[in-house]
Design a protein around this motif. Structure first.
Motif, short mmCIF file in Angstrom:
data_model
loop_
_atom_site.label_atom_id
_atom_site.label_comp_id
_atom_site.label_asym_id
_atom_site.label_seq_id
_atom_site.Cartn_x
_atom_site.Cartn_y
_atom_site.Cartn_z
N LEU A 1 0.85 -1.20 0.00
CA LEU A 1 0.00 0.00 0.00
C LEU A 1 0.88 1.24 0.00
N ALA A 2 0.64 2.10 -0.97
CA ALA A 2 1.39 3.35 -1.05
C ALA A 2 0.53 4.37 -1.78
N GLY A 3 0.66 5.62 -1.38
CA GLY A 3 -0.18 6.66 -1.97
C GLY A 3 0.28 7.06 -3.37
N LEU B 1 -1.14 -8.14 2.70
CA LEU B 1 -1.24 -6.69 2.51
C LEU B 1 -0.09 -6.05 3.30
N VAL B 2 0.68 -5.23 2.63
CA VAL B 2 1.87 -4.66 3.27
C VAL B 2 1.70 -3.16 3.43
N LEU B 3 1.88 -2.69 4.65
CA LEU B 3 1.81 -1.24 4.90
C LEU B 3 3.15 -0.75 5.42
N GLY B 4 3.44 0.50 5.11
CA GLY B 4 4.75 1.04 5.47
C GLY B 4 4.73 1.82 6.77
N SER B 5 5.89 2.30 7.14
CA SER B 5 6.03 3.01 8.42
C SER B 5 5.48 4.43 8.31
C1 LIG Z 1 1.60 7.76 7.08
S1 LIG Z 1 1.79 6.73 5.73
C2 LIG Z 1 3.46 7.04 5.24
C3 LIG Z 1 3.60 8.22 4.42
C4 LIG Z 1 4.99 8.29 3.85
N1 LIG Z 1 5.35 9.66 3.72
C5 LIG Z 1 5.08 7.61 2.48
O1 LIG Z 1 5.72 8.17 1.62
O2 LIG Z 1 4.59 6.50 2.31
C6 LIG Z 1 1.98 5.13 6.41
C7 LIG Z 1 1.56 4.01 5.51
O3 LIG Z 1 0.14 4.02 5.39
C8 LIG Z 1 -0.24 3.55 4.11
N2 LIG Z 1 -1.03 4.61 3.47
C9 LIG Z 1 -1.35 5.81 3.96
N3 LIG Z 1 -2.14 6.49 3.10
C10 LIG Z 1 -2.31 5.69 2.03
C11 LIG Z 1 -3.03 5.80 0.80
N4 LIG Z 1 -3.76 6.87 0.50
N5 LIG Z 1 -2.99 4.77 -0.06
C12 LIG Z 1 -2.29 3.67 0.23
N6 LIG Z 1 -1.59 3.50 1.37
C13 LIG Z 1 -1.60 4.49 2.26
C14 LIG Z 1 1.04 3.23 3.36
O4 LIG Z 1 1.31 1.86 3.48
C15 LIG Z 1 2.08 4.05 4.10
O5 LIG Z 1 3.37 3.50 3.98
#
Ligand SMILES: C[S@@+](CC[C@H](N)C(=O)[O-])C[C@H]1O[C@@H](n2cnc3c(N)ncnc32)[C@H](O)[C@@H]1O
Length: 250
Positions: free
Chosen positions: A178-180, A197-201
């Motif tokens: 998951l990444a924006g 499903l993988v989420l980042g920090s």
């Molecule tokens: C606070 S966000 C990290 C933001 C960070 N600046 C980046 O570049 O990814 C933490 C995690 O939540 C998930 N996440 C947050 N918003 C998202 C979105 N709109 N779509 C997909 N994943 C999202 C992603 O896995 C991300 O790594």
């Protein structure tokens, strides 16, 4: 893992309901207990399980609870051991086509990890995988924020996350990160069958190698002008999108 204090009515209720054999003792503030029927019920439950109940002055509970609101009750609790990484293969085999794994790549905020575990437990995931290093562990704050979820979901801390992701792939699990900053939307990805499903920090998002190992990278579309969602919110959205798809008729 060593014993720790569980603080407040809901967390103590959760611990007693989940596995009373792990509750070592209850401390209650007698004055509050006398006017609070929920505390009275918890005391009765504890006694039925032969758990010692002690009355303590409010000041002692204040000291034990620190910043947390104890509401007149705390419990000494021995958490279950974390799931060992060798047990992961067995969990994947158990859940087969229903496998739903949550991978959290380096969450550092205990409230975020707790909230993710709460959602993961509610979604009944196969396992939550976290790296051993550069991530918050299963601390009392995490446990409290998880509202009991931490004890209801297998949490596996792995030494080498990239290796574990390769093992998941070899076991036939499709991995979506998951990444924006990507074009594909989570609503276009097929989450039926065995998936992770993988989420980042919070700060950096997924690490480069983690992202490279994903079969798909997808975003949760956000019409508003925000950079990202909180990681625990993103976790909830994607987990329940996966469940929605899996429940829909094929
Ligand atoms: C606070 S966000 C990290 C933001 C960070 N600046 C980046 O570049 O990814 C933490 C995690 O939540 C998930 N996440 C947050 N918003 C998202 C979105 N709109 N779509 C997909 N994943 C999202 C992603 O896995 C991300 O790594």
């Amino acid at each position: 893992m060593s014993e720790s204090w569980i603080i407040g009515i809901n967390p103590v209720e959760g611990a007693l309901a989940n596995d009373a054999s792990r509750v070592r003792e209850l401390l209650v503030d007698i004055a509050t207990a006398q006017r609070n029927t929920r505390i009275k019920e918890l005391v009765d439950q504890a006694r039925a399980h032969h758990i010692p109940v002690h009355h303590r002055p409010r000041e002692q509970l204040d000291k034990l609870a620190g910043q947390a609101r104890h509401q007149g009750i705390v419990a000494l609790y021995e958490p279950p051991p974390m799931t060992h990484e060798d047990e992961l293969a067995g969990l994947l085999e158990r859940d087969g086509m229903e496998t739903l794994v949550l991978v959290l790549d380096g969450i550092t905020d205990p409230h975020n990890l707790g909230a993710c575990l709460r959602s993961a437990a509610a979604a009944k995931v196969t396992a939550v995988i976290v790296p051993k290093d550069r991530a918050v562990g299963l601390t009392p704050v995490v446990r409290r924020a998880s509202a009991g979820g931490a004890d209801r979901v297998p949490l596996v801390a792995v030494t080498n996350l990239a290796r574990t992701l390769r093992e998941l792939k070899d076991a036939g699990v499709w991995i979506t990160g998951l990444a924006g900053d990507t074009e594909t939307s989570v609503y276009e990805v097929d989450f039926r069958g065995p998936v992770a499903l993988v989420l980042g920090s919070e700060g950096e998002g997924m690490r480069r190698l983690t992202r490279e190992l994903c079969d798909f990278v997808a975003k949760i579309p956000m019409p508003g002008a925000m950079e990202s969602l909180n990681v625990s919110v993103a976790t909830g959205v994607v987990l329940f999108e996966a469940l929605r798809q899996r429940a829909a008729k094929r």
